[in-house]
Design an enzyme around this catalytic site. Structure first.
Site, PDB file in Angstrom:
ATOM      1  N   LYS A 174      37.513  43.099  38.438  1.00 19.18           N
ATOM      2  CA  LYS A 174      36.892  42.366  37.330  1.00 19.18           C
ATOM      3  C   LYS A 174      36.337  43.342  36.285  1.00 19.18           C
ATOM      4  O   LYS A 174      37.074  44.173  35.795  1.00 19.18           O
ATOM      5  CB  LYS A 174      35.829  41.413  37.891  1.00 19.18           C
ATOM      6  CG  LYS A 174      36.307  40.607  39.095  1.00 19.18           C
ATOM      7  CD  LYS A 174      37.405  39.615  38.756  1.00 19.18           C
ATOM      8  CE  LYS A 174      38.077  39.021  39.983  1.00 19.18           C
ATOM      9  NZ  LYS A 174      37.171  38.381  40.938  1.00 19.18           N
ATOM     10  N   ARG A 229      46.228  56.611  54.300  1.00 17.88           N
ATOM     11  CA  ARG A 229      45.518  55.382  54.703  1.00 17.88           C
ATOM     12  C   ARG A 229      44.098  55.692  55.151  1.00 17.88           C
ATOM     13  O   ARG A 229      43.199  54.876  55.023  1.00 17.88           O
ATOM     14  CB  ARG A 229      46.283  54.617  55.792  1.00 17.88           C
ATOM     15  CG  ARG A 229      45.558  53.335  56.191  1.00 17.88           C
ATOM     16  CD  ARG A 229      46.383  52.328  56.968  1.00 17.88           C
ATOM     17  NE  ARG A 229      47.332  52.916  57.883  1.00 17.88           N
ATOM     18  CZ  ARG A 229      47.027  53.616  58.968  1.00 17.88           C
ATOM     19  NH1 ARG A 229      45.770  53.795  59.295  1.00 17.88           N
ATOM     20  NH2 ARG A 229      47.965  54.123  59.727  1.00 17.88           N
ATOM     21  N   TYR A 248      31.860  32.802  46.009  1.00 17.62           N
ATOM     22  CA  TYR A 248      33.233  32.883  45.521  1.00 17.62           C
ATOM     23  C   TYR A 248      34.157  32.194  46.539  1.00 17.62           C
ATOM     24  O   TYR A 248      33.996  32.382  47.755  1.00 17.62           O
ATOM     25  CB  TYR A 248      33.573  34.364  45.375  1.00 17.62           C
ATOM     26  CG  TYR A 248      34.962  34.673  44.916  1.00 17.62           C
ATOM     27  CD1 TYR A 248      35.350  34.475  43.600  1.00 17.62           C
ATOM     28  CD2 TYR A 248      35.900  35.197  45.807  1.00 17.62           C
ATOM     29  CE1 TYR A 248      36.627  34.766  43.187  1.00 17.62           C
ATOM     30  CE2 TYR A 248      37.186  35.499  45.394  1.00 17.62           C
ATOM     31  CZ  TYR A 248      37.547  35.277  44.087  1.00 17.62           C
ATOM     32  OH  TYR A 248      38.809  35.576  43.678  1.00 17.62           O
ATOM     33  N   ASP A 285      27.124  40.520  46.862  1.00 13.90           N
ATOM     34  CA  ASP A 285      28.315  40.620  46.020  1.00 13.90           C
ATOM     35  C   ASP A 285      27.808  40.702  44.576  1.00 13.90           C
ATOM     36  O   ASP A 285      27.264  39.742  44.040  1.00 13.90           O
ATOM     37  CB  ASP A 285      29.191  39.381  46.243  1.00 13.90           C
ATOM     38  CG  ASP A 285      30.450  39.387  45.369  1.00 13.90           C
ATOM     39  OD1 ASP A 285      30.465  40.085  44.342  1.00 13.90           O
ATOM     40  OD2 ASP A 285      31.403  38.664  45.715  1.00 13.90           O
TER      41      ASP A 285
HETATM   42  C1  PLP Z   1      37.197  38.261  42.293  1.00 14.50           C
HETATM   43  C2  PLP Z   1      36.000  38.174  43.138  1.00 14.50           C
HETATM   44  C3  PLP Z   1      36.024  38.544  44.495  1.00 14.50           C
HETATM   45  C4  PLP Z   1      37.292  39.008  45.171  1.00 14.50           C
HETATM   46  O1  PLP Z   1      37.782  40.163  44.597  1.00 14.50           O
HETATM   47  P1  PLP Z   1      39.372  40.495  44.589  1.00 14.50           P
HETATM   48  O2  PLP Z   1      39.401  41.848  43.956  1.00 14.50           O
HETATM   49  O3  PLP Z   1      40.032  39.431  43.788  1.00 14.50           O
HETATM   50  O4  PLP Z   1      39.807  40.495  45.998  1.00 14.50           O
HETATM   51  C5  PLP Z   1      34.858  38.448  45.226  1.00 14.50           C
HETATM   52  N1  PLP Z   1      33.706  38.008  44.663  1.00 14.50           N
HETATM   53  C6  PLP Z   1      33.643  37.643  43.370  1.00 14.50           C
HETATM   54  C7  PLP Z   1      32.348  37.169  42.822  1.00 14.50           C
HETATM   55  C8  PLP Z   1      34.773  37.713  42.563  1.00 14.50           C
HETATM   56  O5  PLP Z   1      34.701  37.333  41.284  1.00 14.50           O
END
Ligand code: PLP
Length: 383
Positions: free
Chosen positions: A195, A45, A98, A170
């Site tokens: 993604k 962890r 998001y 992000d």
């Molecule tokens: C999917 C996504 C997230 C969150 O990511 P997870 O891996 O699903 O927790 C945050 N920001 C954007 C722009 C995303 O597309």
């Protein structure tokens, strides 16, 4: 296999270390690892070889001095907030984040006494006004979902830094192939590795990176204490995905740009949303900040009555999987009004321009003609 059995050979492909704990020869070795005097691992962890190896590669891609891999993109965002914020702090955030990110800020952080103010980050005066009240963190996305608004990261960074505030970006929709926010002045960058970076819809992981070593240490500690630990298997898969990230993003981005132009000229399409196109509101910004292309996400609005034409498109273009995520090697589609923005009020959807006829494509790396033929099936105008 104990290392000794390998002799002078070593595996070309990195091994997976599923172990949740590590053996140590004695107390002195334990002390050396805890004090940072010697590399090594104790408890998974707190860190394990697959996360460390992936984090080192991600840090290079992001021009960061450190990266922390977390169990999801939301885990990475939570880690950033936990590392930087305390009760009484003020956060300024984009009003197009998001969905889960705005939920984290609006419904979770506020329970811990953090005050959050949402602004249109494409309106720099509004950002500066919001920052007039001292803030710890400004949060925005390189490219927003689903209208693909592009953030002027250098301008946001200077607005934040003028007020002694940090900028967190992000970068999920751009990936470090198209944009490296830290090079543009951001203090922290976050990616959902789930993604495009994972790229094959088979991992859920996230990453936070930056250059301030104190924040890096705090982030690693918070990720361990709050339990945002990434699985070794998923880190291993994602490290493999990194080998093809540039190829995949380049191919998908070229496909997306060609599809956007083709869709714009199609008689069944009302409008197309793609930052590289001259009719996008952030066309100039995209050209300046995303010089290698605007990414693999394309929005388009069908003519006709929203829900029915969307259903017809999905049934006819069945080769384009309908699934509420993005970034796969295959082209997929989603419907923002009923997925990512499902729980927004009608007024909020209207404010953002998320209409029922809007489909969001996550363009993959198939041959362009194959994608175009499949989409064309969905666009046939007869009922
Ligand atoms: C999917 C996504 C997230 C969150 O990511 P997870 O891996 O699903 O927790 C945050 N920001 C954007 C722009 C995303 O597309």
């Amino acid at each position: 296999m104990p290392e000794s059995r390998l002799g002078s050979s070593s595996p070309l492909a990195p091994p997976i270390y599923p172990s949740s704990v590590y053996r140590l020869p004695d107390l002195d070795a334990l002390d050396r690892i805890y004090s940072g005097g010697e590399p090594g691992f104790i408890y998974a962890r707190d860190g394990h070889p697959n996360a460390a190896s992936l984090a080192a590669k991600l840090a290079v891609l992001e021009s960061a001095s450190w990266a922390v891999v977390c169990s999801s993109g939301m885990g990475a965002l939570s880690t950033a907030c936990l590392a930087l914020l305390a009760a009484g702090d003020h956060v300024v955030a984009s009003d197009r984040l998001y969905g889960r990110t705005s939920q984290l800020l609006k419904q979770e952080l506020t329970r811990f006494g953090v005050e959050v103010q949402f602004v249109d980050v494409n309106n720099l005066d509004a950002v500066r006004n919001a920052l007039a009240k001292p803030a710890r963190l400004l949060i925005a996305e390189t490219i927003s979902n689903p209208l693909l608004r592009v953030s002027d990261i250098p301008a946001l960074a200077s607005a934040a830094h003028d007020r002694d505030c940090r900028l967190l970006i992000d970068n999920t929709f751009a990936t470090p192939v198209l944009c490296r926010p830290l090079e543009l002045g951001a203090d922290l960058v976050m990616e959902s590795l789930t993604k495009m970076i994972g790229g094959h819809s088979d991992v859920t992981l996230g990453m936070l990176a930056g250059n301030d070593p104190e924040v890096g240490k705090a982030a690693a500690l918070k990720a361990s204490v709050w339990g945002f630990v990434p699985s070794p298997h998923e880190c291993w898969l994602t490290e493999r995905s990194l080998s093809t990230l540039r190829l995949r993003m380049t191919a998908a981005t070229a496909n997306a740009a060609a599809l956007a132009d083709w869709l714009a000229s199609h008689p069944s399409v009302q409008r197309v949303v793609y930052p590289a196109r001259p009719d996008h509101p952030d066309h100039g910004l995209a050209r300046r900040l995303l010089s290698d292309g605007s990414g693999c996400m394309v929005g388009f609005e069908l003519k006709g009555l929203g829900r029915d034409v969307v259903n017809r498109f999905m049934r006819r273009a069945a080769g384009i999987a309908f699934c509420p995520s993005l970034g796969d090697v295959a082209t997929t589609c989603s419907h923002p009004a009923t997925t990512s923005h499902r729980y927004e009020t009608a007024e909020e959807k209207a404010r953002q321009g998320i209409v029922d006829g809007l489909i969001r494509l996550s363009v993959g790396i198939e041959p362009l003609e194959q994608i175009r033929l499949e989409i064309a099936k969905g666009l046939l105008s007869e009922a």
